[in-house]
Design a protein around this motif. Structure first.
Motif, PDB file in Angstrom:
ATOM      1  N   MET A 121     -49.257  -1.022 -17.305  1.00 48.27           N
ATOM      2  CA  MET A 121     -48.098  -0.131 -17.185  1.00 48.27           C
ATOM      3  C   MET A 121     -47.925   0.296 -15.730  1.00 48.27           C
ATOM      4  SD  MET A 121     -47.225   3.358 -19.312  1.00 48.27           S
ATOM      5  CE  MET A 121     -48.274   4.469 -18.386  1.00 48.27           C
ATOM      6  N   LEU A 122     -46.689   0.428 -15.297  1.00 48.00           N
ATOM      7  CA  LEU A 122     -46.393   0.804 -13.917  1.00 48.00           C
ATOM      8  C   LEU A 122     -46.526   2.321 -13.737  1.00 48.00           C
ATOM      9  CD1 LEU A 122     -43.280  -1.490 -13.380  1.00 48.00           C
ATOM     10  CD2 LEU A 122     -45.590  -1.863 -12.520  1.00 48.00           C
ATOM     11  N   THR A 123     -47.753   2.816 -13.919  1.00 52.10           N
ATOM     12  CA  THR A 123     -47.980   4.262 -13.937  1.00 52.10           C
ATOM     13  C   THR A 123     -47.561   4.919 -12.633  1.00 52.10           C
ATOM     14  OG1 THR A 123     -49.818   3.966 -15.480  1.00 52.10           O
ATOM     15  CG2 THR A 123     -49.714   6.060 -14.278  1.00 52.10           C
ATOM     16  N   SER A 124     -47.941   4.339 -11.499  1.00 53.78           N
ATOM     17  CA  SER A 124     -47.623   4.965 -10.208  1.00 53.78           C
ATOM     18  C   SER A 124     -46.123   5.021  -9.986  1.00 53.78           C
ATOM     19  CB  SER A 124     -48.312   4.207  -9.076  1.00 53.78           C
ATOM     20  OG  SER A 124     -47.872   2.856  -9.025  1.00 53.78           O
ATOM     21  N   TYR A 125     -45.413   3.967 -10.397  1.00 50.08           N
ATOM     22  CA  TYR A 125     -43.947   3.965 -10.261  1.00 50.08           C
ATOM     23  C   TYR A 125     -43.334   5.077 -11.113  1.00 50.08           C
ATOM     24  CZ  TYR A 125     -39.147   2.613 -11.404  1.00 50.08           C
ATOM     25  OH  TYR A 125     -37.793   2.629 -11.648  1.00 50.08           O
ATOM     26  N   PHE A 126     -43.738   5.170 -12.371  1.00 50.02           N
ATOM     27  CA  PHE A 126     -43.188   6.191 -13.260  1.00 50.02           C
ATOM     28  C   PHE A 126     -43.534   7.600 -12.762  1.00 50.02           C
ATOM     29  CE2 PHE A 126     -43.492   2.919 -16.872  1.00 50.02           C
ATOM     30  CZ  PHE A 126     -42.169   2.560 -16.725  1.00 50.02           C
ATOM     31  N   ASP A 156     -30.614  13.782 -18.071  1.00 49.25           N
ATOM     32  CA  ASP A 156     -31.939  14.401 -18.000  1.00 49.25           C
ATOM     33  C   ASP A 156     -32.690  14.209 -19.321  1.00 49.25           C
ATOM     34  OD1 ASP A 156     -31.216  15.228 -15.455  1.00 49.25           O
ATOM     35  OD2 ASP A 156     -30.794  17.288 -16.053  1.00 49.25           O
ATOM     36  N   GLY A 157     -31.940  14.228 -20.417  1.00 48.10           N
ATOM     37  CA  GLY A 157     -32.563  13.989 -21.718  1.00 48.10           C
ATOM     38  C   GLY A 157     -33.225  12.631 -21.810  1.00 48.10           C
ATOM     39  N   CYS A 158     -32.692  11.647 -21.092  1.00 46.54           N
ATOM     40  CA  CYS A 158     -33.315  10.315 -21.073  1.00 46.54           C
ATOM     41  C   CYS A 158     -34.691  10.373 -20.416  1.00 46.54           C
ATOM     42  CB  CYS A 158     -32.425   9.325 -20.324  1.00 46.54           C
ATOM     43  SG  CYS A 158     -30.907   8.878 -21.177  1.00 46.54           S
ATOM     44  N   LEU A 159     -34.793  11.127 -19.325  1.00 41.97           N
ATOM     45  CA  LEU A 159     -36.102  11.284 -18.691  1.00 41.97           C
ATOM     46  C   LEU A 159     -37.043  12.052 -19.612  1.00 41.97           C
ATOM     47  CD1 LEU A 159     -37.872  10.917 -16.162  1.00 41.97           C
ATOM     48  CD2 LEU A 159     -37.121  13.191 -15.440  1.00 41.97           C
ATOM     49  N   LEU A 205     -40.765  10.834 -20.752  1.00 40.53           N
ATOM     50  CA  LEU A 205     -41.991  11.600 -20.508  1.00 40.53           C
ATOM     51  C   LEU A 205     -42.724  11.911 -21.809  1.00 40.53           C
ATOM     52  CD1 LEU A 205     -40.623  14.058 -17.797  1.00 40.53           C
ATOM     53  CD2 LEU A 205     -42.269  12.201 -17.434  1.00 40.53           C
ATOM     54  N   ILE A 206     -41.969  12.241 -22.851  1.00 42.78           N
ATOM     55  CA  ILE A 206     -42.588  12.527 -24.150  1.00 42.78           C
ATOM     56  C   ILE A 206     -43.324  11.301 -24.672  1.00 42.78           C
ATOM     57  CG2 ILE A 206     -42.084  12.992 -26.585  1.00 42.78           C
ATOM     58  CD1 ILE A 206     -39.835  14.876 -25.570  1.00 42.78           C
ATOM     59  N   THR A 207     -42.686  10.147 -24.605  1.00 46.55           N
ATOM     60  CA  THR A 207     -43.337   8.938 -25.136  1.00 46.55           C
ATOM     61  C   THR A 207     -44.562   8.572 -24.312  1.00 46.55           C
ATOM     62  OG1 THR A 207     -41.789   7.526 -23.895  1.00 46.55           O
ATOM     63  CG2 THR A 207     -41.238   8.014 -26.197  1.00 46.55           C
ATOM     64  N   LEU A 208     -44.514   8.749 -22.997  1.00 48.48           N
ATOM     65  CA  LEU A 208     -45.691   8.469 -22.177  1.00 48.48           C
ATOM     66  C   LEU A 208     -46.825   9.436 -22.508  1.00 48.48           C
ATOM     67  CD1 LEU A 208     -44.123   7.702 -18.673  1.00 48.48           C
ATOM     68  CD2 LEU A 208     -45.176   6.076 -20.251  1.00 48.48           C
ATOM     69  N   TYR A 209     -46.488  10.697 -22.724  1.00 51.27           N
ATOM     70  CA  TYR A 209     -47.502  11.677 -23.092  1.00 51.27           C
ATOM     71  C   TYR A 209     -48.126  11.339 -24.446  1.00 51.27           C
ATOM     72  CZ  TYR A 209     -49.452  16.159 -24.649  1.00 51.27           C
ATOM     73  OH  TYR A 209     -50.275  17.141 -25.140  1.00 51.27           O
ATOM     74  N   GLU A 210     -47.295  10.974 -25.395  1.00 56.20           N
ATOM     75  CA  GLU A 210     -47.812  10.647 -26.728  1.00 56.20           C
ATOM     76  C   GLU A 210     -48.657   9.375 -26.705  1.00 56.20           C
ATOM     77  OE1 GLU A 210     -44.465  12.586 -29.694  1.00 56.20           O
ATOM     78  OE2 GLU A 210     -44.104  10.573 -28.903  1.00 56.20           O
ATOM     79  N   GLY A 214     -35.637   5.969 -17.943  1.00 56.93           N
ATOM     80  CA  GLY A 214     -36.131   6.665 -19.126  1.00 56.93           C
ATOM     81  C   GLY A 214     -36.480   5.702 -20.258  1.00 56.93           C
ATOM     82  N   PRO A 215     -35.541   4.829 -20.664  1.00 56.77           N
ATOM     83  CA  PRO A 215     -35.881   3.837 -21.686  1.00 56.77           C
ATOM     84  C   PRO A 215     -36.980   2.861 -21.267  1.00 56.77           C
ATOM     85  CG  PRO A 215     -33.520   4.146 -21.584  1.00 56.77           C
ATOM     86  CD  PRO A 215     -34.094   4.905 -20.421  1.00 56.77           C
ATOM     87  N   PHE A 216     -37.090   2.561 -19.959  1.00 58.91           N
ATOM     88  CA  PHE A 216     -38.176   1.718 -19.460  1.00 58.91           C
ATOM     89  C   PHE A 216     -39.519   2.401 -19.702  1.00 58.91           C
ATOM     90  CE2 PHE A 216     -39.913  -0.423 -15.329  1.00 58.91           C
ATOM     91  CZ  PHE A 216     -40.555  -1.392 -16.076  1.00 58.91           C
ATOM     92  N   MET A 217     -39.581   3.712 -19.468  1.00 59.26           N
ATOM     93  CA  MET A 217     -40.786   4.471 -19.808  1.00 59.26           C
ATOM     94  C   MET A 217     -41.087   4.362 -21.298  1.00 59.26           C
ATOM     95  SD  MET A 217     -40.218   8.041 -17.732  1.00 59.26           S
ATOM     96  CE  MET A 217     -40.430   8.190 -15.961  1.00 59.26           C
ATOM     97  N   MET A 218     -40.051   4.504 -22.110  1.00 57.74           N
ATOM     98  CA  MET A 218     -40.224   4.464 -23.562  1.00 57.74           C
ATOM     99  C   MET A 218     -40.757   3.112 -24.019  1.00 57.74           C
ATOM    100  SD  MET A 218     -36.621   6.436 -24.288  1.00 57.74           S
ATOM    101  CE  MET A 218     -36.392   5.764 -25.933  1.00 57.74           C
ATOM    102  N   ALA A 219     -40.196   2.039 -23.475  1.00 54.50           N
ATOM    103  CA  ALA A 219     -40.650   0.692 -23.844  1.00 54.50           C
ATOM    104  C   ALA A 219     -42.089   0.470 -23.386  1.00 54.50           C
ATOM    105  CB  ALA A 219     -39.722  -0.353 -23.237  1.00 54.50           C
ATOM    106  N   SER A 220     -42.411   0.959 -22.198  1.00 55.41           N
ATOM    107  CA  SER A 220     -43.776   0.809 -21.689  1.00 55.41           C
ATOM    108  C   SER A 220     -44.767   1.579 -22.549  1.00 55.41           C
ATOM    109  CB  SER A 220     -43.838   1.294 -20.237  1.00 55.41           C
ATOM    110  OG  SER A 220     -43.002   0.511 -19.407  1.00 55.41           O
TER     111      SER A 220
END
Length: 361
Positions: A1-6, A25-28, A32-37, A346-352
């Motif tokens: 996962m591209l952690t440093s980029y995110f 902002d809701g997309c971000l 963030l929620i999905t990365l935390y979970e 935001g969706p890229f974070m979610m997919a990752s």
């Protein structure tokens, strides 16, 4: 996962509209929620809280929010507020969520029962709005033991898909105008004329999120419709792994591989597999989703400084900023492209995060 980029993206992010609550902002927030979970790393939650506290005052009032605008986009951030209330117990987020729920109580609807996209887009349903409003309505209904809210959201989704399905191609129109007054709407069907990838991306994300919230069995016919849509999305993936801005027209002049929709499709496919939506197609959904995600990851890795390119900034229907958006294929490919727009990241974070959940099984 591209952690440093995110992490760099999130820590340097500025409110999309300089403060007021908005879906961008809701997309971000969702990312963030999905990365935390997926990771359990509190730093993602801390970043989320730092943003949300700037938009939600201790009394629950939201910066720049006007209920009477009846903007369905504004509802999306409510999912983060519900999450933060459950996570922190801070009453400000409950109060903000209650305000957004009260908007839905009086939000104008079409005769068929679907929320208007906005007060200034009367009688119109857009695929985007199904994602912005209905998962929040389900979450809020579940939290408050209001089964009628949940049932209504499922019924609205079912009705919207019935209205917005286009022939037998398995896809959906971006918009529907019940009044047939808009120049972009077909006078027979009320539908807009092209298949914009991100609109279908919003829909696909909404459907898998709803499945996670209520379960496959409760979804009923929506589960079958979700699988059918995702199977069509699989067919439309291009050789490099991404999807086109006008998803079904590879020969369209100016058409291009668009990153935000591609991230949404990767998320939806991987999540559908994780939720067991289609056992016979699960392996295919995973392989296609991972291929698309690898393509997006490489785009970031190859750029200096690292950015996610090829994100359409915005696209819509009807009058906006003195222009009339026709909803034609040529309109969609002519809209401005903006690298690192949050509607893609935001969706890229979610997919990752979905990929990470799969790896950590």
């Amino acid at each position: 996962m591209l952690t440093s980029y995110f992490r760099h993206y999130a820590e340097s992010y500025s409110a999309y509209k300089s403060g007021p609550v908005c879906y961008e902002d809701g997309c971000l927030y969702r990312g963030l929620i999905t990365l935390y979970e997926a990771t359990g790393e509190k730093s993602w939650l801390d970043i989320l809280i730092s943003f949300a506290q700037k938009q939600v005052a201790p009394d629950g009032s939201m910066t720049g929010y006007v209920l009477e605008e009846y903007n369905i986009d504004n509802i999306l951030s409510g999912r983060a507020f519900l999450f933060l209330y459950k996570e922190t117990g801070d009453e400000r987020y409950l109060k903000a969520s209650q305000t957004l729920a009260s908007q839905l109580e009086t939000h104008p609807k079409t005769k068929a029962g679907n929320y208007w996209h906005k007060q200034r887009y009367p009688h119109q349903v857009w695929l985007d709005g199904l994602y912005m409003g209905l998962p929040f309505q389900i979450e809020y209904g579940q939290m408050t033991d209001n089964a009628a809210m949940v049932d209504n959201a499922l019924a609205q989704m079912e009705q919207a898909l019935t209205l917005m399905s286009v022939g037998q191609n398995g896809l959906y129109a971006h918009g529907y105008d019940e009044s047939r007054e808009q120049a972009w709407s077909d006078k027979e069907t009320g539908l807009s004329p092209a298949h914009w990838a991100r609109a279908i991306g919003w829909l696909s994300v909404a459907l898998v999120d709803i499945c996670e919230l209520v379960g496959k069995e409760t979804m009923g016919p929506l589960a079958e419709r979700t699988v059918k849509l995702l199977a069509e999305i699989v067919k439309l993936q291009q050789d490099k792994g991404a999807w086109l801005q006008v998803i079904d027209q590879p020969d369209l002049e100016g058409n291009y591989l668009e990153s935000s929709a591609s991230a949404m499709f990767c998320y939806a496919l991987l999540k559908a597999s994780r939720l067991g939506l289609a056992a016979d197609l699960s392996d295919q959904f995973v392989s296609v989703g991972l291929k698309g995600l690898a393509y997006l990851e490489q785009l970031v890795i190859d750029s200096d400084p690292q950015v996610l390119p090829h994100i359409v900034c915005v696209a819509g229907l009807g009058g906006f900023d003195g222009n009339y958006r026709t909803g034609t294929p040529s309109y969609y490919v002519g809209e401005m492209i903006k690298p690192d727009d949050v509607k893609g990241v935001g969706p890229f974070m979610m997919a990752s995060a979905e990929k990470l959940l799969r790896e950590r099984k």
